[in-house]
Design an enzyme around this catalytic site. Sequence first.
Site, short mmCIF file in Angstrom:
data_model
loop_
_atom_site.label_atom_id
_atom_site.label_comp_id
_atom_site.label_asym_id
_atom_site.label_seq_id
_atom_site.Cartn_x
_atom_site.Cartn_y
_atom_site.Cartn_z
CG ASN A 11 -1.57 1.30 1.47
OD1 ASN A 11 -1.70 2.04 0.57
ND2 ASN A 11 -2.18 1.62 2.73
CE LYS A 13 0.49 3.11 4.77
NZ LYS A 13 0.44 3.30 6.16
CG HIS A 95 -5.46 1.49 5.50
ND1 HIS A 95 -4.93 2.50 6.30
CD2 HIS A 95 -4.50 0.81 5.36
CE1 HIS A 95 -3.83 2.29 6.55
NE2 HIS A 95 -3.39 1.20 6.01
CD GLU A 97 -2.62 5.33 7.21
OE1 GLU A 97 -2.68 5.51 5.79
OE2 GLU A 97 -1.59 4.67 7.60
CD GLU A 165 -3.04 -3.03 7.61
OE1 GLU A 165 -1.92 -3.03 7.06
OE2 GLU A 165 -3.86 -1.94 7.53
N GLY A 171 3.23 1.96 10.83
CA GLY A 171 4.12 2.91 10.65
C GLY A 171 4.94 3.11 11.82
CB SER A 210 5.70 -1.72 11.86
OG SER A 210 5.34 -0.84 12.15
C1 PEP Z 1 -0.42 0.05 5.97
O1 PEP Z 1 -0.57 1.09 6.17
O2 PEP Z 1 -1.42 -0.76 5.95
C2 PEP Z 1 0.84 -0.46 6.93
C3 PEP Z 1 0.77 -1.81 7.20
O3 PEP Z 1 1.69 0.45 6.98
P1 PEP Z 1 3.26 -0.09 7.56
O4 PEP Z 1 3.69 -1.50 6.96
O5 PEP Z 1 4.09 1.04 6.96
O6 PEP Z 1 3.10 -0.20 8.97
#
Ligand code: PEP
Length: 247
Positions: A11, A13, A95, A97, A165, A171, A210
């Site tokens: 992703n 973003k 997601h 976000e 998640e 992040g 992460s």
């Molecule tokens: C995400 O935004 O779905 C995600 C897992 O981000 P990151 O891998 O940067 O933690």
Amino acid sequence: MSGRRPLVAGNWKMNGTRENLAEIEALKAGLGDSSCDVAICPPATLITEAVARTGGSQLMIGGQDCHAEANGAHTGDLAAEMIADAGGALVIVGHSERRADHGESDALVRAKAEAGWRAGLLVILCIGETEAEYRAGETLAVIDRQLAGSVPNGATPGNLVIAYEPVWAIGTGLTPSNDDIQASHAHIRQRLVARFGQGGVAIRVLYGGSVKPANAGEILPLPDVDGALVGGASLKAADFLAIVAAA
Ligand code: PEP
């Protein structure tokens, strides 16, 4: 992984302009005959060109969100049909976000998942608890609430992937313990089987939050982890390929 074909999805973003398409080409070149499914969800502006550059490969391209409607007066939004028309094969919905920045409810996420199916897309539907919910020991209750509210009837292994998640892991460089990840995934699996029977056995459940080359080798082999949804580490082909190799 119990016979489920792993999926590693990136992703991007709100990152990436045309020059970053070189990373997608490097990814395509580096994949070879990988035994897992691989996808990148770039910003919508890059979908058409990313599809053109990955034609004939196993690398799927997708969208990061879609509107629930097929068209209409929704300035700035993108219909699932538009993602499909651009050659996209999948769409991420729910997601954290989007849930946080745009106030998306479980009911809206459910409608977006149905929109993805209407357009023939594979839907990656995200769930996961916030840090406060984690600290309060509410992880499994949040998972139950979001699965019940966000996942439409009619889910099959061919049209739905769940991405677990934890919001506090996205992040941040933090991840739950391997035992906690496995426990959450096993719980999600049990709920999917209770609702969708044999189909629930085969619906893939990805871990996200992460995931990096350094920890992918520990997380991805967990029994109920069927791949990863990757944010930051999907922006560089070398890092993403290392995660794919671990799957
Ligand atoms: C995400 O935004 O779905 C995600 C897992 O981000 P990151 O891998 O940067 O933690």
